[in-house]
Each structure stands twice: as C-alpha cells, then as structure tokens.
Design an enzyme around this catalytic site. Structure first.
Site, PDB file in Angstrom:
ATOM      1  CE  LYS A  87     -19.454 -14.213 -30.364  1.00  0.00           C
ATOM      2  NZ  LYS A  87     -20.605 -14.058 -31.271  1.00  0.00           N
ATOM      3  CE  LYS A 106     -23.466 -10.376 -29.099  1.00  0.00           C
ATOM      4  NZ  LYS A 106     -23.890 -10.548 -30.470  1.00  0.00           N
ATOM      5  NE  ARG A 107     -18.423 -19.899 -26.666  1.00  0.00           N
ATOM      6  CZ  ARG A 107     -17.847 -20.804 -25.874  1.00  0.00           C
ATOM      7  NH1 ARG A 107     -18.527 -21.367 -24.914  1.00  0.00           N
ATOM      8  NH2 ARG A 107     -16.591 -21.127 -26.038  1.00  0.00           N
ATOM      9  CE  LYS A 140     -30.961 -17.004 -31.629  1.00  0.00           C
ATOM     10  NZ  LYS A 140     -29.851 -17.469 -30.767  1.00  0.00           N
ATOM     11  CB  THR A 173     -28.259 -16.212 -35.256  1.00  0.00           C
ATOM     12  OG1 THR A 173     -27.490 -16.819 -34.212  1.00  0.00           O
ATOM     13  CG2 THR A 173     -27.830 -16.748 -36.603  1.00  0.00           C
ATOM     14  CG  HIS A 215     -19.963 -21.263 -39.664  1.00  0.00           C
ATOM     15  ND1 HIS A 215     -21.195 -20.735 -39.366  1.00  0.00           N
ATOM     16  CD2 HIS A 215     -20.198 -22.463 -40.237  1.00  0.00           C
ATOM     17  CE1 HIS A 215     -22.140 -21.591 -39.726  1.00  0.00           C
ATOM     18  NE2 HIS A 215     -21.557 -22.646 -40.260  1.00  0.00           N
TER      19      HIS A 215
END
Ligand SMILES: *Cc1c(COP(=O)(O)O)cnc(C)c1O
Length: 880
Positions: free
Chosen positions: A614, A608-609, A723, A719, A411
C-alpha cells in the site's frame, strides 16, 4: 485425548426440538382443512405489518425509562451516558426485534432461495446511529433523550466499535449485509464471535506500535442475542476409517469435541422492514469440565479442556496478508477456527434446509453459499463429508451438489497472501477432510478430467493440483475453492483480469471463461455518507429536492448534482460543509491527542492497513522530500506554497517488522516537522492511533485529497477510495484496483494518477533483481531523502536501515521507479488546489459522478444476487 463418541451426533443439534405452541388470542387457529380463524381485529394488524411499536417521542421516552429501570436495573436519578446509551440501544433493539421476527417468519413461510455470506471478518463499527438512521427514528430519539437531559451525540459516542475484522475485507462484508437487508434480499451472514476483536493500537514514546487487547464485550452488548439453545458439536483430531464396502464412506471418530453456540446480530435494512441476521459462533467446551480431575483435586486439569475449547473463538487473527509469521500453535488454532466456523455454519444451513422437507439434491435450488476469500474453503470438503458419510450420497451426486452451491470471491493475487495449509497439519486436525481432498485430486479432478483434456501435460497437472509438492506438502486453498465452486469472481475489473490471467489461468483454460467473473466492490451510502456526513446528506436532499430515502437507495440520482457545479451559492455551501468537517476532525485531534491542527490547510489523508504494497512509505518519503524542499526556500518563496496537513492512520500486523518501522518513521518525522518554526505553517503531519470504522467516519468527510498509491496490480479493489469520493474528496492514486473504474466514471481530469502500469511491474522487478541500477542513478531525489533519514534527521538513522534497505536493494514495491512521478502528481494537486473554485467543482463532480451508483454496495449485492446466487427480493408484509 480420545473418546468414543457416536459420530452421528456431530453436526446435529445437541438439544431435542421443543414442543412449541402459538400464543392464543393473537394468531389464527388453523382447522384441519387449513382454514385460518383469526381472533377479532388481529388479522388486519398482522397483515398490514403494523404489529410494531408506535414510535412517537412519548412512547420512545417511556420505553427508554422502562429499560433503565427494568433491563438495566438502574435508578432514573443517577444515570450516566453509558447507561443512557444502553437504554437507548435496548429501546431501539425492540424495534429491530419485531422486524427481525417478522422477516424470519416470512422467510420460513415463503421459502425463497437464500444466500449465506461466510466471512471470517465482519467489521461492523458502531450500530446505534446506523440502526436509528435505517429505522428512520433518529429525530425522535434525539428529541426524546434531550427531554431527559441527555445529548444524542454523547450517547452515540459511548458505543464501542464492533471491530471483528482487519480492514477492507471485513468492512466489505459489513457493507454487503447492510445492502442485502436494504434490497430486501434473504441473506444471512455467518462469522465468529471473537471475544477480542482487532487489537488496540498504542504508540510508544519512541514511535513504536504497541498492541493491547480489544475488550469490546466488557460491557453488555445490546446488539447480540445469545441463542444458547442453538448449538452444534464440532469435532477435531481423532481418526478417520474408510469403510471397505466400496461406498467411499468413512467413519470419523475420537478426538476433541467442542460446542458451537449461536449469537444473533440483527441487520436492519434502510427504509424497509427487512431485518436480516448475522449469526456469530462462540466455542465452548462440550462437557463443561472434567469431573474426574476435579474430584481428584486437580482443578487446573479439570478446566483445561474447557479452556482449550473456548480458545478457538477468543481472538481475531490480525494478519490479513500473510500468515507465515505464525508459529505452529498459532497455525493450528487458526485452522481450527476456520473449521469450527464452517462446520457450525453448514450444520445450521442444512438443518434449516431439511426443515423444508426437500431432498438434498435440491440444495442448490434453495441455498447459495458465498465464500469470502479462501478462509471458509473447508466448507467444501465438509459438505462432501456430510453428504457422503452421513447422508449416504454417492461421490458424484455429492460433488454435483457441492459445485452448484458454493461461490468463491478472490481478494488477492499477492503470492505470499494465498492461503496454504501443511498437509500433516490438516491430516492431524481434520483427518477425514484430508482424505476427501486427496479424493478430489485423484477421483474427480486431476487424473480423470484434466488428464483427459491435456493428456501428458505433467507440468500443468502439478501447477493445478490441490497439493503443492515440498517439505511439507501444502494444500492450496484457492485451488480447492475454485474447483469446488459454481463461480469465481474478483473484486474490480483489473483484479478479476489478473485472477484469470495469473493465479487461476490454468483453471480458466480447463473450465472455461464463463465461470470466472467480476463484481466490483461497493460501499453502503447509508453509513459512508448519510451517517458520517449528515450536513452533506442534507444539502444533497435540499438541492435535488428529493427525500434522502429516495437517493440513498438509488445513488445514480446524485448525477443531478452536476448541473449545480455552476451555482455559486451551492458551491459555497458545499465548501462550508467541507470546512466544518475539517474542524470536526481538528476538534477530535485536539481532544484525543491534545494537538492543534491548522484547518486552513489542505487535508491530505492516507488511512488503511499498514502494508508495504500500500506504500505508506512512499507517502512519508514524499513528505520528507517536501520538507527538505521547504527548508531550502526563502521565507518569501515559502509564502507562495500551498499549506498541507497530512494524516496517516492504520494498524500493522504485530509481527510485520517493516510495516512497524514505517509507523515509527512517520511518528518521528511528525515530531521534527511539526515543531519546525520555519515550515510548520506549510507542512504538518499526524499519525492518528487506533484506526477504526468510527475514526474513518470522522476522517473521510474532512479530506480534500486522499492517497491510494499501491504498486500497480497489487490492490485488488480498495474501498476507502470510494468512501472518499462519495464525500467529495479527490483521489491521488496509481492505476490500480477500483481507482481505474472510479476515474472512468469521474473523468481523468478529476483524479490525479501517477506511476508505472501493471504490465511494467514484472519487468521492473526483474531489472531490480538481475540488473540493479544504484538508487542514486535511478532516482536521485529519493536517494537524497533516504540519505537524510540515514544521517539521523529524524533520530537515530540506524533504526530505519532495514526499512530503507528494502528500497535500496530489490525494491520489490517499486518506490524508486514511481517516486519522481509521485512528486510531480503532488505538485499537480497543489496547482489544482490553488484555484479553489475549480477545486470545489471537481469535488462536487467527484461525489456526483464517481459514485453515481456504481460504487454503492447496493449495485454490487444486486449483481451477486442476480448473476451468482440467483435469489430474489422477498418483501416483508407492511414494508413501506
Ligand atoms: C474502508 C475501510 C478499510 C479499507 O480501506 P482500503 O483503503 O480500501 O484498504 C479498512 N479499514 C476500515 C476501518 C475501513 O472503513
């Protein structure tokens, strides 16, 4: 703490099998020749699969009231919403149980090959709504509870999320369970039943993240079945003594023994009877408490061992991308979690397999075990241990079974996120496993095979070894997972390429390309469209003239929406639904935070986290840039600007200082900007605390544009991007992870890309390190923004210096390199949004094409089933 314990009890069921009988009068008697004699009328009922509850509104109401009075022991004239939720849940659960029993019976009888998904995280979210939709009973329950004076929405809202995961990895596991059951595949999940899920996030008045425990089991949890009779002993510590009979066997004894107790969670498929199982383990003390200490009056000491046993499953670890911040105690407990879970799961899998009466050499023909990341890698030496020490197999026979049973999904390629365990720690906690790991290094792998293929290549041997030299030496879990598995995969095309060309490059050269594949992640359209966006789901069914039962299981059908992009009425309906979803979100913000959101603005969402890779920091600095630009404009100029509301949500790991500073910056920027009368009609932002699956279900359908802006090459897949697309939200993103494949499907004109590409990243980082250019030169616009923050525009600038310095010095995530093109991309989004009609067309195309099936987890799970596990659909009698 040592004790003499018979090693042969470890991993064996602790209680003896019970004498079981068939309920007479319901099932056939079987005579000696195997002939069945059915009680009158029962054969037809059973074989047609009709032995389920009749679910008309009346019988639902009866069952609801019955559960209120009996299971809940409450009086029907003083029920609150929570009680109503519990009664509804228990009544729905009866349906799941009937299907679950039928499914497990069929699996036992038909004995298909099964797959087991081992994941340390399952981010399930809420269950009741999902179960109602999958069972097709939502309308009936709605009517029933309404007739009793309750509203289904209020009842659904009483459920707490099951938040047994950090983010994407755990949610992926949950989507895969939904798809496995929906595709009628014999798949079970195995995880841990944490007493506390991911922490609750609170925001202090200064804007700091605070963490509170998540007591999700505070009320009775109707979705789990305690299986207090399904238990296994698990050992830690002690000593491992090799036998000197040349067999390679050892005896592992002494140490601490704890008990794993099973809790089962039913996983219903959509529109099918198949109801699979998620088995979660809870730890408890094997012997209750120490009676000697108790008798001597030392109560604390008496319960000590019981406390230390139950600590193993008490909390979910909140870090998903680095464990280096854990102290020694934390690391040991995490290692114990991993072993506890893999040992109990393997013991359970092997018991089930052995009941079939097949030899262990046939294990890979009946069992596939998927390792979700390296967390369950200890299953590899554990299965070796069982086969060699307990089952008396030779090393080679055992290794052959192991390497045909396991599959490993990687991952991440971020170096700091690759799991490693200090050799002395493993030796201490799991002495036998450390021996086996060394044996793998010496016997099987490195000194025979690798040395043979690449003679004298010492560097390669060191690079590939399971043990990294250093102080202390460390076990490289990704290497162990790789060599112990039949196949290895990444989670998006780019990511799988990076796995093959970077972290596992030597292994590809050694074992061949074909072992290393790709399965691009997916999401379940049941939760992420039908459940979270019921109006859009209804519009799609109406437009396609298809029942949702059809297209929700074949998402490629959404392509049929394409021709309606030119239909004005359809576009108007599409836009109206988006608008109502924005209002639903605004209502949520009003009721939870007391803030009023401008629903006429474009909704721009990044959820998101919190992590540097990110790049939420890039987003907030972009917001500040926009604010500064607005401030310089005249009122007339501002009037031409596209209004924007920016939403952030996400948790930072409690010890992740820089990520927490980003949250603090976002909250304080919001405070200033949202209050500025000159600009607040054009730009506002909100940080919504305590991101969760349920919050995502409200945010995603309301989004016009969402941001997926990781430094190229760092986001394995993502992901949430899928969505958003499925709900008609456009993407602003970097050329990274699944963004790339989404753009291939929708066409680049419907995605806003920016930033440097993966191959440039290494060079840029090198440049920042060895030939740094001052940020004022490299990116003046960004330098100006940083200076404003430093100067105190959003409160004490000094607080943010450590965060700003990550950009000014080193800039590992390349914010200064991507900032200008990010701002340009934002401007392009504004331009595109101005032409609202064209925007809606893009939105429709995004739903229709980006998600034309490829990003459904049904597609992904079928790829695993066919190309990896080699398992087949096993329909249950009476399935529609
Ligand atoms: C989908 C999802 C994620 C993953 O989001 P990414 O943006 O892909 O990292 C994380 N948390 C929750 C609650 C989710 O639903």
């Amino acid at each position: 703490m040592t004790s003499i314990i018979d090693p042969n009890t470890i991993g064996k069921p602790v209680r003896p099998r019970r004498h079981v009988r068939t309920l007479t009068g319901y099932l056939p008697e079987v005579d000696a020749s195997g002939k069945e004699k059915w009680p009158k009328g029962e054969e037809k009922v059973w074989k047609s699969g009709m032995r389920s509850l009749d679910n008309n509104v009346n019988s639902i109401t009866k069952s609801f009231v019955n559960h209120v009075q009996t299971s809940l022991a409450r009086q029907p004239y003083n029920l609150d919403d929570l009680g109503a939720y519990q009664a509804a849940a228990l009544s729905v659960r009866d349906n799941l149980l009937v299907n679950w029993n039928e499914t497990q019976l069929q699996y036992t009888r038909k004995a298909p090959k099964r797959a087991y998904y081992l994941s340390l995280e399952f981010l399930m979210g809420r269950t009741l709504d999902n179960a109602l939709l999958n069972l097709g009973l939502k309308d009936e329950y709605k009517t029933s509870v309404k007739s009793l004076g309750f509203s289904i929405e209020d009842i659904l809202d009483k459920e707490r999320d099951a938040a047994l995961g950090n983010g994407g990895l755990g949610r992926l596991a949950a989507c895969y369970l939904d798809s496995s059951a929906s595709q009628e595949l014999p798949v079970w999940g195995y995880g841990l039943r944490y007493k506390y899920g991911i922490f609750q996030q609170l925001i202090s008045p200064e804007g700091n993240q605070l963490e509170a425990p998540d007591p999700w089991l505070e009320h009775q949890n109707p979705w789990e079945l305690p299986r207090l009779d399904v238990t296994y002993g698990v050992r830690f510590y002690g000593h491992a003594d090799r036998l000197d009979d040349g067999s390679g066997r050892a005896i592992w004894a002494g140490g601490q023994e704890v008990l794993a107790v099973a809790y089962d969670v039913m996983i219903p498929g959509y529109g099918t009877k198949t109801t699979n199982n998620l088995r979660l383990w809870e730890s408890k003390s094997k012997r209750g408490f120490d009676l000697n200490s108790f008798n001597a009056g030392n109560y604390e000491k008496a319960v000590e061992s019981s406390n230390s046993a139950s600590a193993i499953t008490s909390v979910l670890y909140p870090n998903d991308h680095t464990l280096v911040t854990l102290n020694m105690f934390g690391k040991e407990l995490r290692l114990k979690q991993q072993y506890f879970w893999t040992a109990a799961s393997l013991a359970d899998i092997l018991r089930r397999f052995k009941n079939m009466g097949k030899p262990l050499t046939e294990l890979p023909d009946f069992v596939a075990i998927q390792l979700n990341d390296t967390h369950p890698t200890l299953a590899i030496p554990e299965l070796m241990r069982i086969l060699i020490d307990e089952e008396d197999l030779t090393w080679n026979a055992a290794w052959k079974i192991v390497t045909n049973t396991f599959f490993y999904t990687n991952h991440t390629v971020l170096p700091e996120a690759l799991e490693k365990w200090a050799v002395p720690l493993v030796e201490h906690v799991l002495p036998r496993h450390m021996q086996i790991i060394y044996d793998i290094v010496i016997l099987i792998y490195l000194f025979l095979a690798v040395e043979k293929k690449f003679p004298g290549d010492r560097d390669r041997l060191a690079r590939m070894s399971l043990i990294e030299e250093g102080q202390p030496k460390q076990v490289r879990m990704a290497h162990l997972a790789c060599i112990g598995s039949r196949k290895v995969n990444g989670v998006a095309e780019l990511h799988s390429d990076l796995v093959r060309t970077t972290i596992l490059k030597d292994f590809v050269e050694f074992e061949g390309f074909s072992k290393f594949g790709n399965v691009t992640n997916g999401i379940t359209p049941r939760r992420w469209l039908d459940q979270c966006n019921p109006e859009l789901s209804a519009l799609i069914s109406k437009t396609l003239k298809l029942q949702k039962g059809i297209w929700l299981k074949d998402l490629y059908k959404l392509e049929g929406l394409l021709k309606f992009t030119e239909n004005k009425t359809f576009r108007r309906e599409w836009a109206a639904i988006k608008q109502r979803n924005k209002e639903r979100l605004a209502h949520h913000v009003l009721t939870t935070l007391g803030l009023t959101v401008n629903t006429n603005a474009m909704f721009d969402v990044q959820i998101k986290r919190l992590h540097e890779y990110k790049r939420q920091t890039l987003n907030i600095l972009g917001v500040i840039h926009r604010y500064l630009t607005l401030k310089k404009m005249t009122p007339a100029e501002r009037k031409k600007v596209n209004s924007r509301v920016v939403f952030f949500a996400g948790k930072a790991a409690p010890a992740y200082y820089i990520a927490k500073l980003t949250i603090r910056l976002i909250v304080n920027v919001a405070r200033i900007i949202n209050d500025d009368p000159e600009t607040k009609d054009y730009l506002t932002l909100y940080f919504l605390p305590d991101y969760s699956v349920s919050l995502a279900e409200i945010l995603i359908p309301a989004s016009d544009i969402s941001q997926h802006i990781s430094t190229a090459g760092t986001e394995a897949s993502g992901t949430s991007n899928m969505k958003f697309c499925l709900n008609g939200g456009l993407l602003l993103g970097t050329v990274d992870g699944a963004n790339i494949e989404i753009a291939e499907e929708v066409g680049e004109s419907n995605v806003f890309f920016f930033g440097h590409l993966t191959p440039a990243v290494e060079d840029l980082r090198y440049q920042h390190l060895y030939h740094p250019i001052p940020i004022e030169e490299n990116c003046p616009a960004l330098a100006h923004v940083l200076n404003q923050v430093s100067a105190g525009l959003f409160g004490d600038g000094g607080v943010y210096e450590p965060l700003l310095n990550t950009i000014r010095q080193g800039d590992y995530y390349l914010l200064s390199d991507d900032f200008d093109s990010y701002i340009e991309a934002l401007a392009m989004v504004d331009d595109a949004y101005r032409d609202r009609d064209e925007w809606i067309k893009k939105s429709i195309r995004t739903t229709a094409k980006a998600c034309m099936g490829k990003f459904s987890s049904d597609r992904a799970i079928n790829e695993y089933a066919e190309s990896y596990w080699n398992i087949e659909a096993t329909p249950i009698n009476g399935n529609k």
